[in-house]
Motif scaffolding. Sequence first.
Motif, PDB file in Angstrom:
ATOM      1  N   PHE A 276     -23.414  -8.742 -12.999  1.00  0.00           N
ATOM      2  CA  PHE A 276     -22.443  -9.213 -12.003  1.00  0.00           C
ATOM      3  C   PHE A 276     -21.143  -9.696 -12.632  1.00  0.00           C
ATOM      4  CE2 PHE A 276     -24.997  -8.980  -8.220  1.00  0.00           C
ATOM      5  CZ  PHE A 276     -24.081  -9.112  -7.191  1.00  0.00           C
ATOM      6  N   ASN A 278     -17.218  -9.202 -14.256  1.00  0.00           N
ATOM      7  CA  ASN A 278     -16.063  -8.512 -13.674  1.00  0.00           C
ATOM      8  C   ASN A 278     -15.941  -7.058 -14.138  1.00  0.00           C
ATOM      9  OD1 ASN A 278     -15.386  -9.104 -16.288  1.00  0.00           O
ATOM     10  ND2 ASN A 278     -13.357  -9.930 -15.840  1.00  0.00           N
ATOM     11  N   TYR A 282     -22.237  -2.704 -10.587  1.00  0.00           N
ATOM     12  CA  TYR A 282     -22.723  -2.992  -9.235  1.00  0.00           C
ATOM     13  C   TYR A 282     -21.623  -3.548  -8.314  1.00  0.00           C
ATOM     14  CZ  TYR A 282     -25.635  -4.344  -5.324  1.00  0.00           C
ATOM     15  OH  TYR A 282     -26.158  -4.456  -4.057  1.00  0.00           O
ATOM     16  N   PRO A 283     -20.949  -4.647  -8.669  1.00  0.00           N
ATOM     17  CA  PRO A 283     -19.901  -5.143  -7.760  1.00  0.00           C
ATOM     18  C   PRO A 283     -18.746  -4.154  -7.591  1.00  0.00           C
ATOM     19  CG  PRO A 283     -19.987  -6.463  -9.781  1.00  0.00           C
ATOM     20  CD  PRO A 283     -21.173  -5.571  -9.802  1.00  0.00           C
ATOM     21  N   GLU A 287     -17.613  -2.764  -4.062  1.00  0.00           N
ATOM     22  CA  GLU A 287     -16.209  -2.918  -3.649  1.00  0.00           C
ATOM     23  C   GLU A 287     -15.670  -1.580  -3.134  1.00  0.00           C
ATOM     24  OE1 GLU A 287     -11.992  -4.737  -5.374  1.00  0.00           O
ATOM     25  OE2 GLU A 287     -13.583  -4.174  -6.774  1.00  0.00           O
ATOM     26  N   TYR A 293     -15.929  -8.922  -3.561  1.00  0.00           N
ATOM     27  CA  TYR A 293     -16.905  -9.692  -4.340  1.00  0.00           C
ATOM     28  C   TYR A 293     -17.472 -10.831  -3.502  1.00  0.00           C
ATOM     29  CZ  TYR A 293     -18.906 -11.536  -8.704  1.00  0.00           C
ATOM     30  OH  TYR A 293     -19.774 -11.953  -9.691  1.00  0.00           O
ATOM     31  N   LEU A 296     -19.723  -9.560  -0.711  1.00  0.00           N
ATOM     32  CA  LEU A 296     -20.991  -9.101  -1.277  1.00  0.00           C
ATOM     33  C   LEU A 296     -21.940 -10.279  -1.490  1.00  0.00           C
ATOM     34  CD1 LEU A 296     -22.791  -6.933  -2.562  1.00  0.00           C
ATOM     35  CD2 LEU A 296     -21.501  -7.229  -4.692  1.00  0.00           C
TER      36      LEU A 296
END
Length: 306
Positions: A276, A278, A282-283, A287, A293, A296
């Motif tokens: 997770f 930056n 996955y994020p 997005e 973010y 989510l």
Amino acid sequence: PIYIDKDGKWYEYQTEAQEKVGKKIENIIEYLQELDVIFPVLHGLYGEDGTIQGMMELLKKPYVGCKVLASSVGMDKAYTKIVFEKAGINQVKHIYLKKYNENKFIYLDENLNETKIDLNEVVNIVNVKLKYPVFVKPSNSGSSVGVNKAVNDVELKNAIQEAAKFDNKILIEQGIIGKEVECAVLGNSEVGVEASHVGEILSAEDFYTFDAKYENQNSKTVIPASITESQSEEIRKLAIKAFKAIDGNGLSRVDFFVEEGTGKIYLNEINTMPGFTNISMYPKLMEDLGYSYSELLDKLVEIALQ
């Protein structure tokens, strides 16, 4: 934020130092009972293997992510493969070993029959059943820790001995020349499951090692992956199927190979608590699907509370 040190002591996390920090939590049970929902942002053993999830179940506290069964099966790559094989999902050829002692291993065949063999006999089996390059992995490990590529017998022996430092169960997998792609999954059987578009990993190193993932800024993620629309659609369907096969909940990132030349798709593994940061896939994938973010995190907490 809560920090757990390597001795199992719990602290209220108050500094950035990666050592014993902050105020020690004397009564963990009482402390956790006060929380509304728990987000176990933890990788590897004791983080995504079902152990801390079991603790939350006993406390009857809502928590983000997969439950005990999915977490433990997803963490143990050998047993994940057994579940996916039953689900009819295409995977790379592999050999499954258990460490017996310093010099002996237990080889488990396709029907899980056991045979005690030494390292030289392991090499012989690999040469019959697979072809170089191969990848050697501890069955229970996260972030590519203990994973090595081998292109000959000597490297294979070294890689097996290295993997055995991290786990008693070892996987030797056929190397695939092609693209490494990933798909994010969100939801559960109650609220429905959705899959992101497919992203592609461009590793700065020979393969996606721990350093390539977290230290080397030349590693890149590309969304969408440079594959055909039909390949992308197949991967999205397989990602949801894999997630449901292990009885997933909340989130997972499902990793695939697309073989060069044939275009054949192989499921590599499922990550029940994906990165997770930056720079994490996955994020980024979520997005691209339309979730910021913050949105989510809200969605994951909402699923946990449900």
